[in-house]
Design an enzyme around this catalytic site. Sequence first.
Site, mmCIF file in Angstrom:
data_model
loop_
_atom_site.group_PDB
_atom_site.id
_atom_site.type_symbol
_atom_site.label_atom_id
_atom_site.label_comp_id
_atom_site.label_asym_id
_atom_site.label_seq_id
_atom_site.Cartn_x
_atom_site.Cartn_y
_atom_site.Cartn_z
ATOM 1 N N SER A 22 46.723 65.026 25.760
ATOM 2 C CA SER A 22 47.349 66.139 26.453
ATOM 3 C C SER A 22 47.755 65.713 27.865
ATOM 4 O O SER A 22 47.091 64.884 28.486
ATOM 5 C CB SER A 22 46.362 67.303 26.531
ATOM 6 O OG SER A 22 47.011 68.522 26.785
ATOM 7 N N PRO A 23 48.844 66.287 28.404
ATOM 8 C CA PRO A 23 49.233 65.956 29.783
ATOM 9 C C PRO A 23 48.227 66.530 30.775
ATOM 10 O O PRO A 23 47.900 67.718 30.723
ATOM 11 C CB PRO A 23 50.606 66.628 29.935
ATOM 12 C CG PRO A 23 50.602 67.723 28.928
ATOM 13 C CD PRO A 23 49.777 67.247 27.780
ATOM 14 N N CYS A 25 47.323 66.402 34.989
ATOM 15 C CA CYS A 25 47.695 65.938 36.319
ATOM 16 C C CYS A 25 46.558 65.141 36.950
ATOM 17 O O CYS A 25 45.396 65.535 36.879
ATOM 18 C CB CYS A 25 48.056 67.116 37.207
ATOM 19 S SG CYS A 25 49.606 67.894 36.731
ATOM 20 N N ALA A 62 52.432 66.509 33.834
ATOM 21 C CA ALA A 62 53.532 67.323 34.344
ATOM 22 C C ALA A 62 54.299 66.556 35.425
ATOM 23 O O ALA A 62 53.742 66.194 36.458
ATOM 24 C CB ALA A 62 52.995 68.629 34.914
ATOM 25 N N GLN A 104 55.984 65.286 29.901
ATOM 26 C CA GLN A 104 56.112 66.727 30.121
ATOM 27 C C GLN A 104 56.955 66.949 31.375
ATOM 28 O O GLN A 104 56.546 66.599 32.482
ATOM 29 C CB GLN A 104 54.730 67.365 30.289
ATOM 30 C CG GLN A 104 54.778 68.878 30.391
ATOM 31 C CD GLN A 104 53.404 69.474 30.610
ATOM 32 O OE1 GLN A 104 52.831 69.321 31.687
ATOM 33 N NE2 GLN A 104 52.869 70.154 29.606
ATOM 34 N N TYR A 185 53.474 78.257 35.716
ATOM 35 C CA TYR A 185 54.485 77.510 36.440
ATOM 36 C C TYR A 185 55.859 78.163 36.215
ATOM 37 O O TYR A 185 55.946 79.250 35.657
ATOM 38 C CB TYR A 185 54.436 76.039 36.042
ATOM 39 C CG TYR A 185 53.107 75.403 36.391
ATOM 40 C CD1 TYR A 185 52.612 75.454 37.696
ATOM 41 C CD2 TYR A 185 52.308 74.795 35.422
ATOM 42 C CE1 TYR A 185 51.375 74.906 38.027
ATOM 43 C CE2 TYR A 185 51.071 74.241 35.751
ATOM 44 C CZ TYR A 185 50.609 74.303 37.050
ATOM 45 O OH TYR A 185 49.387 73.768 37.371
ATOM 46 N N ARG A 233 55.707 73.513 25.700
ATOM 47 C CA ARG A 233 54.335 73.993 25.916
ATOM 48 C C ARG A 233 54.371 75.429 26.401
ATOM 49 O O ARG A 233 55.105 75.757 27.334
ATOM 50 C CB ARG A 233 53.576 73.120 26.916
ATOM 51 C CG ARG A 233 52.200 73.730 27.262
ATOM 52 C CD ARG A 233 51.227 72.759 27.894
ATOM 53 N NE ARG A 233 50.388 72.148 26.871
ATOM 54 C CZ ARG A 233 49.209 71.566 27.127
ATOM 55 N NH1 ARG A 233 48.735 71.518 28.368
ATOM 56 N NH2 ARG A 233 48.499 71.026 26.162
ATOM 57 N N GLY A 333 42.291 66.712 26.105
ATOM 58 C CA GLY A 333 42.375 66.456 27.531
ATOM 59 C C GLY A 333 41.085 65.865 28.059
ATOM 60 O O GLY A 333 40.909 64.644 28.105
#
Length: 374
Positions: A22-23, A25, A62, A104, A185, A233, A333
């Site tokens: 999973s992305p 940050c 992201a 992403q 976001y 997403r 994640g």
Amino acid sequence: MSTLFTPLKLRSLQIPNRVWMSPMCTYSAAPAGPETGAPTNFHLAHLASRAVGGAGLVMAEATGVRPDGRISPWDLGLWNDRQQEAFARITDAIKAHGAVPAIQLAHAGRKASVDKPWLSDRYVPGTEGGWQPVAPSAIAYDGLAVPHELTVDEIQQLVRDFADSALRALAAGFQVAEVHGAHGYLINSFLSPASNHRTDAYGGGFENRIRFALEVVDAVRAVWPEDLPVFFRTSATDWLTENPEDSREGWTGEDTVRLAKELTAHGVDLLDVSTGGMVRDAKIVAGPGYQVPFAAQARQATGIPTGAVGIITDPHQAEEIVTSGQADAVLLGRELLRDPYWAQHAALELGVEPRWPDQYAYVVKRAPSRPRTP
């Protein structure tokens, strides 16, 4: 045979298994200078190690489509040549170890320009390298700056920014582009009535609130190769209507089903289903697999392939999610932060031959096996 370790084909792309990164940050890019927003050696090691660890798809975190679209000054971006060149080194490494590189593409909207989370969650002002956030409406996320309400011309420029970043992502070697429409976001803030109070073509009813999301998807799909997939997403719920004590109007699982039908018609190949992030005080009862039912709901109602996320930690749990048809893949994640080789260990536990690199395999196969540690 383990379903978790069978390939998944989306368009012409075959992803070797259903365990995906999973992305997440990491707030590790340079905040200023010629290297602003470019991935570093940290990102190379961080992402490539999960490919070595057996993940079928590795998604970069992201990545801002413009400087003021980043969550923080330390986030990745993809709007210039230097960033594109640095990403190409990473996609080469991911592919070399048998995984699919994904990215992403994101704009943080009203949650932009904040500090690194382990330092604080405060807004970073312009005097410290930050900027004013933007949003569909001038409604601040709790504790952050009041955003600038976007004009229609500015919205259209943002659509072009997503397309430009998608072109750069393709040139950098990515094989999957994911549009970030979750977690409060920018795109998510257009979708939800909790944050979108506009009265023009981008606000009000459901069809208007999803307009920006669909325009971004169309712009990305138009520049992305026909034979490669695009993901979206979503936050399937704001967790507002689920709380009978909360009178605020929010985005729901039923809204997500309606959006999924539209996304499918606009060329999205997989819905990456998360939840929350719209308001700070949402009441969420988290537990193992707590977000999986939302992925199952969208998949069963529309037929769109889905990815499930949220406290998926056990190989048998992950196997059940995909075998039962609740989702087509699981995105891990925190568990992949704890154990970069989770996929290899899960394969062993499910009776599948791990995909070790040759440099490791000849040693690992000779070593006596031992139980996995928590």
